[in-house]
Each structure stands twice: as C-alpha cells, then as structure tokens.
Design a protein around this motif. Structure first.
Motif, short mmCIF file in Angstrom:
data_model
loop_
_atom_site.label_atom_id
_atom_site.label_comp_id
_atom_site.label_asym_id
_atom_site.label_seq_id
_atom_site.Cartn_x
_atom_site.Cartn_y
_atom_site.Cartn_z
N VAL A 1 0.87 -1.17 0.00
CA VAL A 1 0.00 0.00 0.00
C VAL A 1 0.91 1.22 0.00
O VAL A 1 1.94 1.25 0.69
N VAL A 2 0.54 2.23 -0.80
CA VAL A 2 1.32 3.46 -0.90
C VAL A 2 0.49 4.62 -0.37
O VAL A 2 -0.72 4.71 -0.65
N VAL A 3 1.11 5.50 0.39
CA VAL A 3 0.41 6.69 0.87
C VAL A 3 1.28 7.91 0.63
O VAL A 3 2.49 7.90 0.84
N GLY A 4 0.65 8.98 0.15
CA GLY A 4 1.33 10.25 -0.04
C GLY A 4 1.07 11.15 1.16
O GLY A 4 -0.07 11.32 1.58
N VAL A 5 2.13 11.72 1.73
CA VAL A 5 1.99 12.60 2.88
C VAL A 5 2.72 13.91 2.61
O VAL A 5 3.62 13.98 1.78
N ARG B 1 8.50 12.13 11.93
CA ARG B 1 7.11 11.63 11.91
C ARG B 1 7.10 10.14 11.58
O ARG B 1 6.30 9.38 12.14
N VAL B 2 7.97 9.72 10.66
CA VAL B 2 8.04 8.30 10.31
C VAL B 2 8.45 7.48 11.53
O VAL B 2 7.90 6.39 11.79
N ALA B 3 9.40 7.98 12.32
CA ALA B 3 9.81 7.28 13.54
C ALA B 3 8.64 7.12 14.50
O ALA B 3 8.47 6.06 15.13
N ALA B 4 7.81 8.16 14.60
CA ALA B 4 6.64 8.09 15.48
C ALA B 4 5.64 7.07 14.95
O ALA B 4 5.03 6.30 15.72
N TRP B 5 5.44 7.02 13.62
CA TRP B 5 4.52 6.04 13.05
C TRP B 5 5.02 4.62 13.29
O TRP B 5 4.23 3.72 13.59
N ARG B 6 6.31 4.41 13.15
CA ARG B 6 6.87 3.07 13.37
C ARG B 6 6.68 2.64 14.82
O ARG B 6 6.45 1.46 15.09
N ALA B 7 6.77 3.59 15.75
CA ALA B 7 6.53 3.26 17.15
C ALA B 7 5.06 2.92 17.40
O ALA B 7 4.74 2.07 18.24
N THR B 8 4.17 3.59 16.67
CA THR B 8 2.74 3.34 16.83
C THR B 8 2.31 2.02 16.19
O THR B 8 1.41 1.35 16.69
#
Length: 288
Positions: free
Chosen positions: A152-156, A214-221
């Motif tokens: 799955v691809v997401v644009g941010v 932000r990516v680091a926070a997403w990986r933690a979540t």
C-alpha cells in the motif's frame, strides 16, 4: 472493528464487479454491511409550449425491473462469495453524484469502479470526481484486480489530511498483510541564479528531518507494520502515479471542506483518479 455501511456503485460491468469484490472483502474484514447502489437519470420529454404538462416517459417498468434484477444478482453472488456479509439494495432516480454524496453522510465508505455502463461508476466523468471530492466519508476507486502481495502506498505532506491518509493506509496494509510505502515529495525548485538554470533534485537534511521524525513516530505506533519511507524531489502526482505501478492501493488525503469541496479536490487526487495503475483511496474522517 465495525464501521458504517459500505456503498458500492454497481451496474454489472466488469469494473463494477471488481469494486463489489473489493467492498465485500473490506466488509468481511470490518463487519460492515454492503449497500449495492444504482442511480440513473431520465429525460423529461416536453412539448414546445411550456404551459402543457410534460410527463416523464422513462424509466419504464421493464427498465426498473432489469435494474432490480441486476442488483439482486449481485446480492446473490455476494451471499455465495462472502456469506457473512450483510447486503442491501438501493436505487435512486436522481443525479448520481448528488445521490451518492447525500448517502455518504451516514456511510463508512463509498467504493466505485473505474468504468461502467452508468454514470455511477464512470471514472472519467464528472460523477466520480464530484463524489471523491464532496463525499463525507472515504472514497475508493477500484482499478483492475489488485495484486494482494503488492504494498500500500500513501502520499503525505505534513498536513492534517495526510495524517488521516496515513492511518487509513496503515490499516489497509495491516489488513492485507503487506508493507506500507510512505512517500513525501517536494516539487522541484529551479535555481534561476545558476547559468544555465538548474533544478534542485536533492532533499536537504533540514527539509527531511520533520518527515523522518514523523516516520519514527509512526513506526513506534505500528510496530507490527513494515514502513518504508521515501523522500523525493518530484511532483507528488508524478511520484505517486509511478509508485502505483507496483502497488495494490494508493492513498491520499482530502483537503475539501464544506460546499466548495467539489472545487477543492487537489490536483494530485484528480491526477491519480485518472492515471493510477491501481485502486485509489481518497481518505477522510467520516462526516469531516
């Protein structure tokens, strides 16, 4: 998890059947009911004199019956392929986009095919653009049969809508047992002071740091989810369209608000709706 009903535009075309399959798979996962929806419009034949009543001459009873039979066949097929999913049938004798947008107020998702026999699933027409822009729930436009192993691809872009898009994309990636590609694209900037003019093609560490954080926070979540992060210098529409060739779903956020939503659907979303090689989701919080 249970969500509001999933509305699928259905007209028996091959693309509508793919949309139905996608919607039924999602319903089986979430516990949501599926509504098979058909909207059609008919002309009113009027004599030249405006004072003379002008009765509608279409749809006739045979047309109405054929539509009901088409939807009944879809429900019967769904009972065989997805026996645990609750299904209903709804028809609307109204402008298709308006009917779908109105129905989206209390829906969990709208799923459309990329092409079809009716305006409901005509991707290149005004209906899909209007529904994608103005709906009050996420809209998924299914293109072909997705590769279930593809990511799955997401644009941010750091905006609140892209946070909503990320959450939607992460849930889809987890549900399909695949990884998530997160793409942050900066538009190329031309350095006019150089001779000859050059285009900056590198993302500076200062530009990239908020994205990396932000990516680091997403990986933690989402520790159970493999997240691949890509920071590129390219137009977002181009970057996401290229990524769609090796994806099963591309997700973007919606920036539209209020009565002007149809005018505010971003160029990235519009481009993907027309050119992506896989399904496209316009993510938004229900009733936002």
């Amino acid at each position: 998890m249970s969500i509001g009903r999933i509305i699928v535009g259905y007209d028996r075309s091959a693309d509508a059947k793919e949309a139905a399959r996608w919607a039924l798979d999602e319903a089986a996962r979430t516990g949501a009911p599926v509504e098979f929806f058909y909207a059609y419009e008919w002309p009113v034949w009027a004599p030249a004199a405006s004072m003379v009543p002008s009765p509608s001459v279409w749809p006739d009873s045979e047309t109405v019956q054929a539509i009901k039979e088409t939807l009944a066949e879809a429900v019967a097929a769904a009972a065989l392929s997805h026996p645990g999913v609750r299904t209903t049938i709804v028809t609307a004798t109204n402008e298709a986009a308006l009917a779908l947008v109105n129905s989206s107020v209390d829906a969990g998702m709208i799923v459309l095919g990329s092409r079809g026999h009716s305006a409901v699933v005509n991707l290149l027409g005004s209906v899909s653009s209007a529904v994608s822009a103005r709906a009050r729930c996420p809209v998924v436009v299914v293109r072909g049969r997705p590769d279930g192993t593809a990511p799955v691809v997401v644009g941010v872009d750091g905006s609140p809508p892209s946070e909503v898009a990320f959450t939607f994309a992460a849930e889809q990636a987890i549900a399909h047992g695949t990884h998530l590609r997160v793409i942050r694209a900066w538009k190329p900037v031309q350095a006019l002071w150089s001779v000859p003019p050059t285009v900056e093609r590198a993302v500076s560490p200062q530009q990239r740091k908020p994205f990396d954080d932000r990516v680091a926070a997403w990986r933690a979540t989402y520790p159970q989810l493999e997240i691949l992060a890509e920071a590129v210098v390219d137009h977002p529409a181009s970057a996401l369209t290229s990524a769609s060739t090796h994806a099963q779903l591309v997700v973007v956020g919606s920036r539209g608000r209020g009565s002007l939503r149809g005018l505010l659907l971003g160029s990235v979303s519009q481009h993907l709706l027309r050119h992506a090689a896989c399904a496209v989701a316009i993510a938004r919080e229900p009733k936002d």
